[in-house]
Design a protein around this motif. Structure first.
Motif, PDB file in Angstrom:
ATOM      1  N   ILE A 183     -23.957  39.222  -1.372  1.00 31.19           N
ATOM      2  CA  ILE A 183     -25.408  39.211  -1.145  1.00 31.19           C
ATOM      3  C   ILE A 183     -25.621  39.522   0.330  1.00 31.19           C
ATOM      4  N   TYR A 184     -26.354  40.592   0.593  1.00 31.28           N
ATOM      5  CA  TYR A 184     -26.662  40.976   1.967  1.00 31.28           C
ATOM      6  C   TYR A 184     -28.119  40.677   2.267  1.00 31.28           C
ATOM      7  N   ARG A 185     -28.410  40.382   3.514  1.00 31.91           N
ATOM      8  CA  ARG A 185     -29.802  40.191   3.912  1.00 31.91           C
ATOM      9  C   ARG A 185     -30.539  41.518   3.838  1.00 31.91           C
ATOM     10  N   GLY A 186     -31.660  41.512   3.137  1.00 36.29           N
ATOM     11  CA  GLY A 186     -32.431  42.750   2.981  1.00 36.29           C
ATOM     12  C   GLY A 186     -33.078  43.189   4.284  1.00 36.29           C
ATOM     13  N   ASP A 187     -33.305  42.237   5.202  1.00 32.63           N
ATOM     14  CA  ASP A 187     -33.970  42.615   6.457  1.00 32.63           C
ATOM     15  C   ASP A 187     -32.971  43.112   7.488  1.00 32.63           C
ATOM     16  N   ALA A 188     -31.690  43.164   7.111  1.00 33.64           N
ATOM     17  CA  ALA A 188     -30.678  43.489   8.117  1.00 33.64           C
ATOM     18  C   ALA A 188     -29.942  44.795   7.840  1.00 33.64           C
ATOM     19  N   TYR A 189     -30.039  45.286   6.618  1.00 35.48           N
ATOM     20  CA  TYR A 189     -29.202  46.428   6.242  1.00 35.48           C
ATOM     21  C   TYR A 189     -29.987  47.620   5.751  1.00 35.48           C
ATOM     22  N   ARG A 247     -21.936  49.214  -6.360  1.00 38.40           N
ATOM     23  CA  ARG A 247     -23.222  49.173  -7.064  1.00 38.40           C
ATOM     24  C   ARG A 247     -24.156  48.256  -6.262  1.00 38.40           C
ATOM     25  N   ILE A 248     -25.341  48.783  -5.934  1.00 36.25           N
ATOM     26  CA  ILE A 248     -26.280  48.013  -5.104  1.00 36.25           C
ATOM     27  C   ILE A 248     -27.553  47.758  -5.906  1.00 36.25           C
ATOM     28  N   SER A 249     -27.987  46.525  -5.955  1.00 37.32           N
ATOM     29  CA  SER A 249     -29.247  46.257  -6.652  1.00 37.32           C
ATOM     30  C   SER A 249     -30.067  45.235  -5.859  1.00 37.32           C
ATOM     31  N   ALA A 250     -31.355  45.190  -6.178  1.00 29.37           N
ATOM     32  CA  ALA A 250     -32.247  44.283  -5.445  1.00 29.37           C
ATOM     33  C   ALA A 250     -32.081  42.867  -5.965  1.00 29.37           C
ATOM     34  N   ALA A 251     -32.236  41.906  -5.075  1.00 25.34           N
ATOM     35  CA  ALA A 251     -32.154  40.501  -5.503  1.00 25.34           C
ATOM     36  C   ALA A 251     -33.022  39.665  -4.577  1.00 25.34           C
ATOM     37  N   ASN A 252     -33.707  38.682  -5.143  1.00 25.43           N
ATOM     38  CA  ASN A 252     -34.408  37.733  -4.280  1.00 25.43           C
ATOM     39  C   ASN A 252     -33.469  36.569  -4.013  1.00 25.43           C
ATOM     40  N   LEU A 253     -33.402  36.164  -2.756  1.00 29.30           N
ATOM     41  CA  LEU A 253     -32.401  35.154  -2.402  1.00 29.30           C
ATOM     42  C   LEU A 253     -32.761  33.774  -2.934  1.00 29.30           C
ATOM     43  N   GLY A 254     -31.804  33.159  -3.608  1.00 31.59           N
ATOM     44  CA  GLY A 254     -31.970  31.788  -4.098  1.00 31.59           C
ATOM     45  C   GLY A 254     -31.864  30.813  -2.924  1.00 31.59           C
ATOM     46  N   ASP A 255     -32.173  29.553  -3.200  1.00 28.98           N
ATOM     47  CA  ASP A 255     -32.221  28.543  -2.128  1.00 28.98           C
ATOM     48  C   ASP A 255     -30.905  28.435  -1.355  1.00 28.98           C
ATOM     49  N   ASP A 256     -29.776  28.365  -2.091  1.00 28.70           N
ATOM     50  CA  ASP A 256     -28.496  28.141  -1.406  1.00 28.70           C
ATOM     51  C   ASP A 256     -28.103  29.339  -0.540  1.00 28.70           C
ATOM     52  N   ASP A 257     -28.255  30.546  -1.117  1.00 30.48           N
ATOM     53  CA  ASP A 257     -27.904  31.747  -0.347  1.00 30.48           C
ATOM     54  C   ASP A 257     -28.817  31.886   0.872  1.00 30.48           C
ATOM     55  N   ALA A 258     -30.115  31.611   0.668  1.00 33.06           N
ATOM     56  CA  ALA A 258     -31.077  31.746   1.769  1.00 33.06           C
ATOM     57  C   ALA A 258     -30.735  30.775   2.900  1.00 33.06           C
ATOM     58  N   ARG A 259     -30.326  29.568   2.514  1.00 30.43           N
ATOM     59  CA  ARG A 259     -29.977  28.578   3.544  1.00 30.43           C
ATOM     60  C   ARG A 259     -28.778  29.074   4.365  1.00 30.43           C
ATOM     61  N   LEU A 260     -27.759  29.606   3.660  1.00 31.99           N
ATOM     62  CA  LEU A 260     -26.576  30.096   4.382  1.00 31.99           C
ATOM     63  C   LEU A 260     -26.934  31.280   5.286  1.00 31.99           C
ATOM     64  N   LEU A 261     -27.821  32.144   4.794  1.00 31.21           N
ATOM     65  CA  LEU A 261     -28.172  33.349   5.559  1.00 31.21           C
ATOM     66  C   LEU A 261     -29.307  33.092   6.565  1.00 31.21           C
ATOM     67  N   GLU A 262     -29.772  31.844   6.595  1.00 25.82           N
ATOM     68  CA  GLU A 262     -30.810  31.426   7.549  1.00 25.82           C
ATOM     69  C   GLU A 262     -32.088  32.241   7.424  1.00 25.82           C
ATOM     70  N   VAL A 263     -32.512  32.450   6.167  1.00 26.40           N
ATOM     71  CA  VAL A 263     -33.781  33.148   5.913  1.00 26.40           C
ATOM     72  C   VAL A 263     -34.579  32.306   4.908  1.00 26.40           C
ATOM     73  N   PRO A 314     -36.194  31.088   1.523  1.00 28.78           N
ATOM     74  CA  PRO A 314     -35.822  31.348   0.124  1.00 28.78           C
ATOM     75  C   PRO A 314     -36.769  32.352  -0.512  1.00 28.78           C
ATOM     76  N   GLY A 315     -36.224  33.176  -1.392  1.00 25.97           N
ATOM     77  CA  GLY A 315     -37.077  34.108  -2.141  1.00 25.97           C
ATOM     78  C   GLY A 315     -37.233  35.465  -1.481  1.00 25.97           C
ATOM     79  N   ILE A 316     -36.804  35.623  -0.208  1.00 24.63           N
ATOM     80  CA  ILE A 316     -37.023  36.940   0.408  1.00 24.63           C
ATOM     81  C   ILE A 316     -36.034  37.965  -0.170  1.00 24.63           C
ATOM     82  N   ALA A 317     -36.315  39.227   0.086  1.00 20.76           N
ATOM     83  CA  ALA A 317     -35.535  40.301  -0.518  1.00 20.76           C
ATOM     84  C   ALA A 317     -34.117  40.364   0.041  1.00 20.76           C
ATOM     85  N   GLY A 318     -33.169  40.551  -0.858  1.00 17.79           N
ATOM     86  CA  GLY A 318     -31.788  40.744  -0.452  1.00 17.79           C
ATOM     87  C   GLY A 318     -31.186  41.884  -1.269  1.00 17.79           C
TER      88      GLY A 318
END
Ligand code: GLP
Length: 260
Positions: A237-243, A194-210, A212-216
């Motif tokens: 959580i996948y990076r929205g700009d990568a997949y 199941r795939i759904s849209a999510a905006n990346l929270g601060d911790d996830d964004a930091r780990l993914l080096e993007v 915060p708040g961008i689309a994932g």
């Protein structure tokens, strides 16, 4: 870069545009220049002072435009060395019809995979885990949480949960969960994702080096053994700009029901 910069800022200076605030006009000029390839990934932006004097606007306005573009992931700021056009992400195209592992997906593309451990251990299961994995409250769940990295770019955070009876030693899976499951005859043969849209929270964004708040993309996979038993419950959580997830669709054949 400097010729391109001259071009961008001269255009900005001359244009009367829509009467939009100056910082928005500058932001758009820089964004257009990136999209049109006038300035490319890794190119340095001139200093705030240079931009201000070339475009004949205040440094505060330049700062505001640049900060917006940094927040949007178009520019990156490196402490002490300046502002650059952000590296462009090679998008990964992922089929939705094959049940493959992250390691296999990346290896097929010739990418070097590694993971950073975020968590691995045996825990009392959460209500979700009990329900999906069919565990009772006196059984344990094995959790494996990893930052998945391909060619040095962090692409996803994956949090897998399995019954401890299937994975008694979560620290011992090596680099691939599916390879470890295969060794014990527990590799899944079917999964529902199941795939759904999510905006990346601060911790996830930091780990993914993007920023915060961008689309994932939030992805939940429940995988089954041939027996029908649920083997894996993974939330990622996948990076929205990568997949790009790609599914092949066919018209249903004669006699086949076309269900929603
Ligand atoms: C994919 C799936 C996960 C699965 C993982 C296993 O990324 N989305 O549900 O757990 O592959 O990958 P690996 O075998 O590389 O650990």
């Amino acid at each position: 870069m400097s010729e391109a910069a001259d071009q961008i800022f001269a255009t900005l200076k001359q244009s009367s545009q829509s009467g939009a605030p100056l910082y928005l006009q500058l932001r758009k000029s820089i964004e257009d220049a990136v999209n049109r390839g006038l300035i490319g990934p890794g190119d340095a932006l001139p200093s705030e002072r240079d931009i201000a004097s070339k475009a004949d606007i205040s440094r505060v306005t330049v700062r505001k435009a640049v900060q917006d573009l940094v927040k949007g992931g178009i520019l990156v700021q490196r402490h002490g060395s300046g502002t650059f056009v952000a590296p462009r992400m090679e998008r990964v195209e992922q089929s939705l019809s094959r049940l493959t592992s992250f390691t296999e997906d990346m290896a097929r593309r010739g990418m070097v995979v590694r993971s950073a451990w975020l968590d691995r251990g045996l825990y009392a299961p959460s209500p979700d885990e009990m329900m999906v994995l069919g565990l009772s409250s006196n059984e344990l769940v094995a959790r494996v949480a990893r930052l998945r990295i391909a060619n040095d770019t962090p692409l996803a955070i994956e949090r897998a949960a399995l019954s401890a009876s299937v994975l008694p030693d979560p620290a011992g899976i090596g680099s691939s969960l599916y390879a470890a499951l295969e060794m014990t005859g527990n590799r899944p043969v079917r999964a529902v994702q199941r795939i759904s849209a999510a905006n990346l929270g601060d911790d996830d964004a930091r780990l993914l080096e993007v920023p915060p708040g961008i689309a994932g993309l939030h992805i939940e996979r429940i995988s089954y053994l041939a027996s029908g038993k649920v083997i894996e419950f993974t939330r990622s959580i996948y990076r929205g700009d990568a997949y790009d997830f790609v599914a092949e669709l066919r018209l249903s054949g004669p006699g086949e029901e076309s269900r929603p």
